[in-house]
Design an enzyme around this catalytic site. Structure first.
Site, PDB file in Angstrom:
ATOM      1  N   LYS A   1       0.858  -1.196   0.000  1.00 22.10           N
ATOM      2  CA  LYS A   1       0.000   0.000   0.000  1.00 22.10           C
ATOM      3  C   LYS A   1       0.890   1.241   0.000  1.00 22.10           C
ATOM      4  CE  LYS A   1      -3.840   1.813   2.845  1.00 22.10           C
ATOM      5  NZ  LYS A   1      -4.693   1.517   4.037  1.00 22.10           N
TER       6      LYS A   1
ATOM      7  N   SER B   1      -9.580   1.393   3.131  1.00 26.60           N
ATOM      8  CA  SER B   1      -8.802   2.228   2.250  1.00 26.60           C
ATOM      9  C   SER B   1      -7.732   1.470   1.448  1.00 26.60           C
ATOM     10  CB  SER B   1      -8.102   3.320   3.074  1.00 26.60           C
ATOM     11  OG  SER B   1      -7.187   2.745   3.975  1.00 26.60           O
TER      12      SER B   1
ATOM     13  N   SER C   1      -9.521  -1.086   7.254  1.00 25.53           N
ATOM     14  CA  SER C   1      -9.016  -0.895   5.886  1.00 25.53           C
ATOM     15  C   SER C   1      -8.363  -2.108   5.251  1.00 25.53           C
ATOM     16  CB  SER C   1      -8.029   0.256   5.843  1.00 25.53           C
ATOM     17  OG  SER C   1      -8.740   1.459   5.766  1.00 25.53           O
TER      18      SER C   1
END
Ligand code: GLN
Length: 498
Positions: free
Chosen positions: A83, A158, A182
């Site tokens: 990420k 996210s 997330s």
């Protein structure tokens, strides 16, 4: 060598085994992952940066080490995506924000370094909601990520690109971060495994902070086994992170093969919310049935304060974010606005932050600043901390009931990972409260600091498309080994049902 190259196995464990034995070359496996990114990313927008050259260079090192007869690590040649709120000493670390669109970190995060030391190949950085604030993957400065099962729907957030890249078969493992869900919510919406470890289990050094008392790094994978392999590799105390726990890291992979006799699974009353999508109700019911068939006992537990989880989380998280994001001011870090000749220092801060941060991040900074401000901190922030303690006590009671009624202690708690399957792009983008309610089943786990894992449950048909639905298992602090054993048990039981 002549003839077609051998097929690349889909699991990380099998790739590493193939590379270790010499049946596969790390360069070959890496090339195929990069080709898959190039082929699929235009449609999915799951990657912000792709490391064509660096990844092949890393893979060459792994092949060279093996060819010279030395031991290669447990993730040898396994392509992994990170990420983009994780710092690497190469490429950019953007956090999905205009604020950091050009930021280059001088160092590499501990969890990423551990992967590299284990032989993994970092193929790219994945798209995400700006500064990890969001539940749909739509708030990135680099545009929304699409759900691989239906490109008109969100992958969740996210950690949108990490979930999508594993679901699309591009990489077997990706790392995400989970502050309020997330990892677990997008894993559910994309139909993959995603795990948030106990707070403190994985070093946060090199993870750009959102809410420091809640953030944890964890893996996405397609199987519980690969999830265990990745988590085992990244866990452990780190002198660079004072909140990382000095606890022994057991062999999670070895633990997987010991089934749990007479497992007791708690299902909270609160998991049966009337607002749950029918597909979520069905997946939860099927998971309960699968557990029963596998010999587990199901008990009802009461997490009475779960109803206040969203309110408490959105005060604690925004309060911490307002402080953590103060450093992005155009001077110490981040985008710097062009100033007019009459502008002063305050204009530099205001213009840089107004241009650099998107609307949701600005909203959170304002909410958090308000919650902490003199005169309001008792009413908001300090009250949220009291609720946080109550939530933790609810979980403690479920895991170790202190009554004389003979209620058994739960080994794990089963809940949905979110109240609905993947929703349409744009459906909740202009309604922040609807978006926040996506997190109702995940945020309390972060507030209590516990480990939890999402597994793909029974899918559901929505408008003629089969969409994944996740189920979540929550465990006791620092007992990831047992949580993974129970997850493996459910994974096995559910695959027999299908
Ligand atoms: N959706 C939650 C939020 O927006 C959780 C995000 C996260 O875990 N990083 O805050």
């Amino acid at each position: 060598m002549s003839g077609p190259a051998p097929a690349v196995p889909v699991s990380a464990a099998a790739i590493a085994e193939g590379v270790r034995s010499g049946a596969l070359s790390a360069v070959d496996v890496t090339r195929r992952a990069l080709d898959a990114i190039d082929a699929q990313n235009p449609a999915l927008n799951a990657f912000i940066d792709i490391f064509h050259d660096e990844a092949i260079a890393q893979a060459r090192v792994v092949d060279h080490v093996r060819a010279s007869g030395r031991e290669v690590g447990p993730l040898a040649g396994v392509p992994i995506a990170l990420k983009d709120n994780m710092c690497l000493s190469w490429g950019r670390t953007t956090c999905g924000s205009r604020m950091l669109a050009a930021y280059r970190s001088p160092y590499t995060l501990t969890a990423g370094q551990k992967l590299i030391d284990a032989g993994a190949i970092i193929v790219g950085k994945t798209n995400m909601d700006e500064f990890a604030m969001g539940s749909s993957g739509e708030s990135s400065f680099f545009g929304p990520t699409k759900n691989p099962h239906d490109h008109t729907r969100v992958p969740g957030g996210s950690s949108a690109g990490s979930a999508a890249s594993v679901a699309a078969g591009i990489v077997p493992v990706a790392l995400g971060s989970d502050t309020g869900g997330s990892i677990r919510q997008p894993a559910g919406l994309c139909g993959v495994v995603g795990m948030k470890p106990t707070y403190g289990r994985v070093s946060r050094y090199g993870l750009v902070a959102y809410a420091s008392s809640l953030d944890q790094i964890g893996p996405f994978a397609r199987t519980v086994e690969d999830c265990a392999l990745a988590l085992e590799t990244i866990s452990g105390v780190d002198p660079n992170d004072g909140t990382s726990a000095d606890m022994p890291v057991p062999s999670l992979l070895a633990a997987l093969n010991t089934p749990i006799d007479r497992a007791v699974i708690g299902v909270p009353k609160q998991a049966h919310d009337p607002h749950n999508h029918p597909g979520v109700v069905n997946a939860l019911g099927d998971a309960i049935d699968a557990f029963v068939k596998a010999g587990a006992r199901i008990v009802e537990v009461d997490l009475a304060h779960v109803a206040h989880g969203i309110a408490a989380y959105y005060l604690v998280a925004t309060a911490e974010a307002s402080s953590n994001l103060a450093r992005f001011d155009g001077i110490r870090y981040g985008h710097r606005a062009t100033l007019a000749p009459t502008d002063e220092l305050l204009d530099l801060y205001c213009k840089s932050r107004s241009e650099g941060f998107g609307p949701e991040v600005q909203r959170r900074i304002m909410l958090g600043t308000f919650a902490l401000s003199a005169g309001y901190a008792d009413a908001y922030y300090n009250t949220a901390l009291k609720v946080r303690r109550r939530i933790k006590e609810d979980y403690d009671r479920a895991f170790a009931p202190n009554d004389r009624m003979g209620t058994p202690a739960c080994h794990a708690i089963l809940m949905p990972s979110s109240p609905s399957p993947a929703f349409k792009l744009g459906e909740k983008a202009s309604d922040p409260l609807a978006m926040y309610l996506e997190d109702v089943y995940t945020v309390t786990v972060n507030l209590a600091g516990l480990p939890a894992i999402t597994l793909p449950g029974t899918p559901t048909m929505v408008e003629g498309v089969s969409l994944p639905v996740g189920v979540q298992l929550i465990g006791q602090a620092f007992d990831e080994a047992r949580l993974l054993r129970i997850a493996r048990m459910l994974e096995g039981a559910m695959s027999q049902e299908r």
